[in-house]
Design a protein around this motif. Structure first.
Motif, PDB file in Angstrom:
ATOM      1  N   LEU A   7      41.372  30.130   5.767  1.00  0.00           N
ATOM      2  CA  LEU A   7      40.131  30.374   6.489  1.00  0.00           C
ATOM      3  C   LEU A   7      40.112  31.670   7.297  1.00  0.00           C
ATOM      4  N   LEU A   8      41.247  32.097   7.808  1.00  0.00           N
ATOM      5  CA  LEU A   8      41.300  33.266   8.684  1.00  0.00           C
ATOM      6  C   LEU A   8      42.183  34.344   8.071  1.00  0.00           C
ATOM      7  N   ARG A   9      41.910  34.711   6.851  1.00  0.00           N
ATOM      8  CA  ARG A   9      42.759  35.646   6.112  1.00  0.00           C
ATOM      9  C   ARG A   9      42.982  36.978   6.840  1.00  0.00           C
ATOM     10  N   PRO A  10      41.989  37.584   7.503  1.00  0.00           N
ATOM     11  CA  PRO A  10      42.248  38.860   8.185  1.00  0.00           C
ATOM     12  C   PRO A  10      43.237  38.736   9.345  1.00  0.00           C
ATOM     13  N   LEU A  11      43.321  37.577   9.959  1.00  0.00           N
ATOM     14  CA  LEU A  11      44.224  37.373  11.096  1.00  0.00           C
ATOM     15  C   LEU A  11      45.528  36.692  10.705  1.00  0.00           C
ATOM     16  N   PHE A  12      45.750  36.524   9.421  1.00  0.00           N
ATOM     17  CA  PHE A  12      46.898  35.761   8.942  1.00  0.00           C
ATOM     18  C   PHE A  12      48.230  36.346   9.419  1.00  0.00           C
ATOM     19  N   SER A  13      48.371  37.666   9.390  1.00  0.00           N
ATOM     20  CA  SER A  13      49.629  38.309   9.808  1.00  0.00           C
ATOM     21  C   SER A  13      49.957  37.989  11.256  1.00  0.00           C
ATOM     22  N   ASP A  14      48.972  38.108  12.120  1.00  0.00           N
ATOM     23  CA  ASP A  14      49.197  37.849  13.541  1.00  0.00           C
ATOM     24  C   ASP A  14      49.483  36.374  13.806  1.00  0.00           C
ATOM     25  N   ILE A  15      48.736  35.511  13.170  1.00  0.00           N
ATOM     26  CA  ILE A  15      48.890  34.075  13.389  1.00  0.00           C
ATOM     27  C   ILE A  15      50.253  33.600  12.898  1.00  0.00           C
ATOM     28  N   ILE A  16      50.670  34.067  11.730  1.00  0.00           N
ATOM     29  CA  ILE A  16      51.938  33.611  11.167  1.00  0.00           C
ATOM     30  C   ILE A  16      53.114  34.103  12.008  1.00  0.00           C
ATOM     31  N   ALA A  17      52.986  35.271  12.613  1.00  0.00           N
ATOM     32  CA  ALA A  17      54.052  35.777  13.485  1.00  0.00           C
ATOM     33  C   ALA A  17      54.180  34.918  14.740  1.00  0.00           C
ATOM     34  N   VAL A  18      53.064  34.517  15.316  1.00  0.00           N
ATOM     35  CA  VAL A  18      53.094  33.651  16.501  1.00  0.00           C
ATOM     36  C   VAL A  18      53.652  32.277  16.141  1.00  0.00           C
ATOM     37  N   LEU A  19      53.255  31.748  14.987  1.00  0.00           N
ATOM     38  CA  LEU A  19      53.744  30.437  14.575  1.00  0.00           C
ATOM     39  C   LEU A  19      55.248  30.454  14.336  1.00  0.00           C
ATOM     40  N   ALA A  20      55.764  31.549  13.795  1.00  0.00           N
ATOM     41  CA  ALA A  20      57.210  31.660  13.588  1.00  0.00           C
ATOM     42  C   ALA A  20      57.937  31.620  14.922  1.00  0.00           C
ATOM     43  N   GLY A  21      57.379  32.249  15.933  1.00  0.00           N
ATOM     44  CA  GLY A  21      57.964  32.189  17.275  1.00  0.00           C
ATOM     45  C   GLY A  21      57.931  30.791  17.856  1.00  0.00           C
ATOM     46  N   ILE A  22      56.844  30.078  17.620  1.00  0.00           N
ATOM     47  CA  ILE A  22      56.723  28.708  18.124  1.00  0.00           C
ATOM     48  C   ILE A  22      57.748  27.803  17.441  1.00  0.00           C
ATOM     49  N   ILE A  23      57.904  27.961  16.122  1.00  0.00           N
ATOM     50  CA  ILE A  23      58.894  27.174  15.383  1.00  0.00           C
ATOM     51  C   ILE A  23      60.301  27.456  15.911  1.00  0.00           C
ATOM     52  N   TRP A  24      60.570  28.730  16.198  1.00  0.00           N
ATOM     53  CA  TRP A  24      61.882  29.116  16.716  1.00  0.00           C
ATOM     54  C   TRP A  24      62.121  28.481  18.087  1.00  0.00           C
ATOM     55  N   LEU A  25      61.107  28.517  18.953  1.00  0.00           N
ATOM     56  CA  LEU A  25      61.253  27.886  20.270  1.00  0.00           C
ATOM     57  C   LEU A  25      61.401  26.373  20.170  1.00  0.00           C
ATOM     58  N   ALA A  26      60.696  25.761  19.213  1.00  0.00           N
ATOM     59  CA  ALA A  26      60.793  24.316  19.046  1.00  0.00           C
ATOM     60  C   ALA A  26      62.200  23.916  18.573  1.00  0.00           C
ATOM     61  N   ALA A  27      62.866  24.821  17.891  1.00  0.00           N
ATOM     62  CA  ALA A  27      64.223  24.525  17.408  1.00  0.00           C
ATOM     63  C   ALA A  27      65.242  24.554  18.529  1.00  0.00           C
ATOM     64  N   LEU A  28      64.918  25.242  19.624  1.00  0.00           N
ATOM     65  CA  LEU A  28      65.870  25.300  20.740  1.00  0.00           C
ATOM     66  C   LEU A  28      65.928  23.959  21.406  1.00  0.00           C
TER      67      LEU A  28
END
Length: 76
Positions: free
Chosen positions: A55-76
């Protein structure tokens, strides 16, 4: 080209983490509050990642980068 490969790689990683969390959902419910929160974050990132892909293809790069950070923090 490397950015596209990286984005799809991150989406794949987030998908794997989210699917594993869903499959092991019963064990997350038995654990502490922090582990339950981690599981919910993983599943939420899975849903947000795929919704942003479709749905948000133009913002996909930014969103996926933030989600990767959230996943990393959730792993701590």
């Amino acid at each position: 080209m490397a950015q596209v490969i990286g984005e799809y790689g991150l989406l794949g990683f987030i998908s794997i983490v989210g699917i594993v969390t869903i499959v092991n959902g019963s064990s997350y419910r038995k654990e502490s509050l922090w582990l339950q929160l981690s599981g919910r974050l993983n599943v939420g990132c899975l849903l947000i990642g795929w919704l942003s892909f479709f749905l948000l293809r133009p913002l996909f790069s930014d969103i996926i980068a933030v989600l990767a950070g959230i996943i990393w923090l959730a792993a701590l």
